[in-house]
Design an enzyme around this catalytic site. Structure first.
Site, PDB file in Angstrom:
ATOM      1  N   GLU A  81     -10.117 -10.110   0.551  1.00 59.69           N
ATOM      2  CA  GLU A  81      -9.679 -11.169   0.052  1.00 59.69           C
ATOM      3  C   GLU A  81      -9.551 -12.280   1.164  1.00 59.69           C
ATOM      4  O   GLU A  81     -10.025 -12.135   2.243  1.00 59.69           O
ATOM      5  CB  GLU A  81      -7.975 -11.008  -0.046  1.00 59.69           C
ATOM      6  CG  GLU A  81      -7.340 -10.225  -1.293  1.00 59.69           C
ATOM      7  CD  GLU A  81      -6.077 -10.080  -1.218  1.00 59.69           C
ATOM      8  OE1 GLU A  81      -5.316 -10.435  -0.404  1.00 59.69           O
ATOM      9  OE2 GLU A  81      -5.726  -9.358  -2.162  1.00 59.69           O
ATOM     10  N   ARG A 141      10.986   0.533  -5.261  1.00 61.04           N
ATOM     11  CA  ARG A 141      12.202   1.270  -5.066  1.00 61.04           C
ATOM     12  C   ARG A 141      13.283   0.198  -4.583  1.00 61.04           C
ATOM     13  O   ARG A 141      13.015  -0.961  -4.626  1.00 61.04           O
ATOM     14  CB  ARG A 141      11.826   1.860  -3.727  1.00 61.04           C
ATOM     15  CG  ARG A 141      11.303   0.720  -2.568  1.00 61.04           C
ATOM     16  CD  ARG A 141      11.200   1.596  -1.130  1.00 61.04           C
ATOM     17  NE  ARG A 141      10.876   0.476  -0.012  1.00 61.04           N
ATOM     18  CZ  ARG A 141       9.778   0.004  -0.007  1.00 61.04           C
ATOM     19  NH1 ARG A 141       8.574   0.435  -0.527  1.00 61.04           N
ATOM     20  NH2 ARG A 141       9.402  -0.993   0.878  1.00 61.04           N
ATOM     21  N   HIS A 184       4.353  -5.478  11.036  1.00 57.68           N
ATOM     22  CA  HIS A 184       4.595  -5.267   9.624  1.00 57.68           C
ATOM     23  C   HIS A 184       5.758  -4.273   9.535  1.00 57.68           C
ATOM     24  O   HIS A 184       6.412  -3.919   8.547  1.00 57.68           O
ATOM     25  CB  HIS A 184       3.489  -4.169   9.229  1.00 57.68           C
ATOM     26  CG  HIS A 184       2.315  -4.895   9.198  1.00 57.68           C
ATOM     27  ND1 HIS A 184       1.910  -5.920   8.322  1.00 57.68           N
ATOM     28  CD2 HIS A 184       1.092  -4.641   9.905  1.00 57.68           C
ATOM     29  CE1 HIS A 184       0.725  -6.492   8.689  1.00 57.68           C
ATOM     30  NE2 HIS A 184       0.033  -5.818   9.534  1.00 57.68           N
ATOM     31  N   LYS A 235      -3.171  -0.769  -4.752  1.00 58.89           N
ATOM     32  CA  LYS A 235      -3.547  -2.145  -4.920  1.00 58.89           C
ATOM     33  C   LYS A 235      -4.354  -2.651  -5.828  1.00 58.89           C
ATOM     34  O   LYS A 235      -3.989  -3.720  -6.781  1.00 58.89           O
ATOM     35  CB  LYS A 235      -3.771  -2.685  -3.425  1.00 58.89           C
ATOM     36  CG  LYS A 235      -2.825  -2.219  -2.380  1.00 58.89           C
ATOM     37  CD  LYS A 235      -1.654  -2.565  -2.361  1.00 58.89           C
ATOM     38  CE  LYS A 235      -0.725  -1.525  -2.105  1.00 58.89           C
ATOM     39  NZ  LYS A 235       0.569  -1.053  -2.589  1.00 58.89           N
TER      40      LYS A 235
HETATM   41  C1  MV4 Z   1      -2.513 -10.815   3.651  1.00 59.31           C
HETATM   42  C2  MV4 Z   1      -2.259 -11.780   4.603  1.00 59.31           C
HETATM   43  C3  MV4 Z   1      -2.989 -12.699   4.653  1.00 59.31           C
HETATM   44  N1  MV4 Z   1      -3.969 -13.061   3.794  1.00 59.31           N
HETATM   45  N2  MV4 Z   1      -3.267 -10.844   2.525  1.00 59.31           N
HETATM   46  C4  MV4 Z   1       0.445  -7.662   5.202  1.00 59.31           C
HETATM   47  C5  MV4 Z   1       1.279  -6.496   4.656  1.00 59.31           C
HETATM   48  C6  MV4 Z   1       0.681  -6.367   3.097  1.00 59.31           C
HETATM   49  N3  MV4 Z   1       1.637  -6.259   2.176  1.00 59.31           N
HETATM   50  C7  MV4 Z   1      -0.046  -7.672   2.985  1.00 59.31           C
HETATM   51  N4  MV4 Z   1      -0.097  -8.364   4.357  1.00 59.31           N
HETATM   52  C8  MV4 Z   1      -0.748  -9.422   4.422  1.00 59.31           C
HETATM   53  N5  MV4 Z   1      -1.821  -9.606   3.390  1.00 59.31           N
HETATM   54  C9  MV4 Z   1      -4.123 -12.203   2.667  1.00 59.31           C
HETATM   55  N6  MV4 Z   1      -5.179 -12.280   1.649  1.00 59.31           N
HETATM   56  C10 MV4 Z   1      -1.290 -11.669   5.662  1.00 59.31           C
HETATM   57  C11 MV4 Z   1      -0.616 -10.260   5.493  1.00 59.31           C
HETATM   58  C12 MV4 Z   1       0.274 -10.145   6.735  1.00 59.31           C
HETATM   59  C13 MV4 Z   1       1.751 -10.056   6.176  1.00 59.31           C
HETATM   60  C14 MV4 Z   1       2.243 -10.455   5.124  1.00 59.31           C
HETATM   61  C15 MV4 Z   1       3.607 -10.108   4.989  1.00 59.31           C
HETATM   62  C16 MV4 Z   1       4.409 -10.104   6.016  1.00 59.31           C
HETATM   63  C17 MV4 Z   1       3.810  -9.811   7.162  1.00 59.31           C
HETATM   64  C18 MV4 Z   1       2.490 -10.008   7.701  1.00 59.31           C
HETATM   65  C19 MV4 Z   1       2.057  -9.709   8.964  1.00 59.31           C
HETATM   66  C20 MV4 Z   1       0.610  -9.802   9.049  1.00 59.31           C
HETATM   67  C21 MV4 Z   1      -0.223 -10.010   7.705  1.00 59.31           C
END
Ligand code: MV4
Length: 479
Positions: A199, A291, A234, A115
């Site tokens: 973040e 992918r 997730h 990341k």
């Molecule tokens: C976040 C967020 C809120 N704020 N970043 C979860 C998976 C990963 N790809 C990043 N994710 C998140 N990052 C910040 N700064 C909330 C999530 C997140 C989320 C993101 C996409 C789909 C579902 C999710 C479920 C919980 C939290």
């Protein structure tokens, strides 16, 4: 490219081979001892057993797969998703053996697998990112100062994480140090890399991702967005394209941002750029998946393309013959992931035999399926049985057809997420289009769905089997 080996199993192996066959390309399946009689094995022109059931002795054995490819004179390997699909070493091993890896170069896989490296790489391209740090935190006191500037709550993320693994919310200043210590040691344990960053926590985001496709000659296009906010822990359950909330202007902006992310790492092939979208419709780059994704069919349907065909063409070095301005969204597509999991019982894997297995058929219904009636569901792998995809001129039409198709999908012998899907598609909040990543947590409870009644004896037998599998250490029952 005369022969492709598909280094995967289940529905995605079949889906890739379907396009290869249409293109006049021969197909090779690999399989584990647990998959000897699986549909993907029968579907291929040739098939080779690569080891015992556990993935790390079969589908993850890149060395064995390369041996098979060489002995059968395979030109290219398609990794599907999961398994070796985002393994930079495997991509390199293919090239070292003069076999085309159908995917990006290993460098892009490596960069996007971290990341922090991803943030660093896209920085020069003006991609919106959530306020935070862009280097691994070494000094916790300094990090705390930054956290205070950003404002709580903040989120600690592991650089080597992804898909929600290694994330921690910190609600206030008082718990900052302790949470940071825990996050670092967790990241070290889980990924062998203790790098974390922070973040601002976006409280109620939507998860919107953009499908991109790039050739070797610098041409990159996007194939619009997928809305993936309906997920639990997730794990995506329902996806759709287009999103109910993007305006043409926002779509264009996010599409261009995604193209730039792809450019920043010299991307080749099919990729997905994930964004968060907040309540004010600000979008932020999260990560790039290097992918073909599970949910690619909804994009195929609304954009009118075959993504696997494009993957194969660009892997052969051909120019992408599609111009961005020629692409148009046509209609609406929905996908439900049909898992052998019990929505009444915390989505525990529901192992057993598919005593009855009849998939719905009809116009505007697509089922990407990896199973057939009478099969046992192997306990060694992801329990996804199929993807049910419907299409309509409008979102409403696609939803109505989805509910009909769910009712027309007959499965007995195991519990599945079909009933959970019906719950989602009938839910007024889902139908309104106004929902975020908290949808399932907020609205779902087992009592809200109906499933077929089970006999006492069946339930007793299942519990006994679960206990046995737990003893055998093939299943872990969370407490
Ligand atoms: C976040 C967020 C809120 N704020 N970043 C979860 C998976 C990963 N790809 C990043 N994710 C998140 N990052 C910040 N700064 C909330 C999530 C997140 C989320 C993101 C996409 C789909 C579902 C999710 C479920 C919980 C939290």
């Amino acid at each position: 490219m005369k022969k492709i080996l598909v280094a995967n199993r289940g529905e995605i192996a079949i889906r890739v081979m379907r396009t290869a066959k249409n293109m006049g390309i021969k197909t090779v399946a690999v399989f584990s001892e647990a998959d000897r009689n699986s549909p993907h094995v029968k579907y291929a022109d040739q098939a080779v057993c690569i080891g015992p059931a556990p993935s790390n002795e079969s589908y993850l054995r890149g060395d064995k797969i390369i041996d098979v490819a060489k002995s059968l004179k395979v030109d290219a390997i398609h990794p599907g998703y999961g398994f070796l699909s985002e393994n930079a070493d495997f991509a390199e091993l293919c090239e070292a053996n003069s076999i085309t890896f159908i995917g990006p170069r290993s460098k892009a896989i490596k960069v996007m697998g971290s990341k922090l490296a991803a943030k660093e790489t896209v920085k020069a391209y003006n991609i919106p990112m959530v306020p935070g740090t862009d280097e691994a935190i070494t000094d916790i006191a300094e990090a705390k100062t930054i956290a205070k500037e950003i404002g709580f709550p903040i989120l600690i993320k592991a650089s080597a994480g992804g898909g929600g693994k290694g994330m921690r919310i910190v609600e206030n200043e008082a718990e900052f140090e302790s949470q940071m210590d825990r996050a670092i040691s967790e990241a070290k344990n889980a990924f062998g890399d203790g790098s974390v960053f922070i973040e601002k926590y976006v409280a109620s985001p939507r998860h919107i991702e953009i499908q991109v496709m790039a050739d070797m000659h610098g041409h990159v296009i996007h194939l619009f967005e997928r809305e993936c906010s309906v997920q639990r822990r997730h794990q995506k359950v329902v996806e759709e394209a287009p999103s109910a909330v993007l305006t043409p202007e926002l779509r264009e902006k996010m599409g261009q941002a995604a193209i730039n992310v792809a450019r920043s790492c010299d991307y080749i092939g099919a990729g997905t750029v994930e964004f968060l979208l907040d309540e004010n419709k600000n979008f932020y780059f999260l990560e790039m998946n290097t992918r073909l994704q599970v949910e690619h069919p909804v994009s195929e349907w609304i954009a009118g393309v075959d993504l696997v065909e494009l993957q194969i063409k660009v892997a052969r070095g051909e120019h992408l013959d599609i111009k961005q301005e020629d692409l148009k969204i046509n209609g609406h597509a929905l996908e439900l992931r049909v898992y052998a999991e019990d929505p009444m019982n915390d989505f525990l894997p529901s192992v057993g035999n598919l005593e009855i297995y009849k998939i719905p058929k009809g116009e505007n219904i697509r089922v990407d399926n990896g199973f057939e009636e009478g099969m046992d569901i192997p306990i060694y792998y992801d329990p996804m049985l199929s993807k049910l995809i419907t299409y309509g001129k409008t979102r409403e039409e696609a939803i109505e057809l989805m509910i009909e198709a769910i009712n027309d999908y007959h499965i007995q012998g195991v519990e599945t997420t079909l009933s959970f899907g019906r719950f989602v598609f009938e839910h007024e909040t889902f139908r309104s289009g106004d929902f975020d990543t908290h949808f399932v947590k907020k609205y779902y409870s087992p009592s809200l769905i109906e499933t077929q009644k089970q006999s006492e004896a069946e339930i007793a037998a299942k519990i006994a089997l679960m206990r046995f599998l737990e003893d055998q250490k093939v299943l872990r029952i969370p407490n």
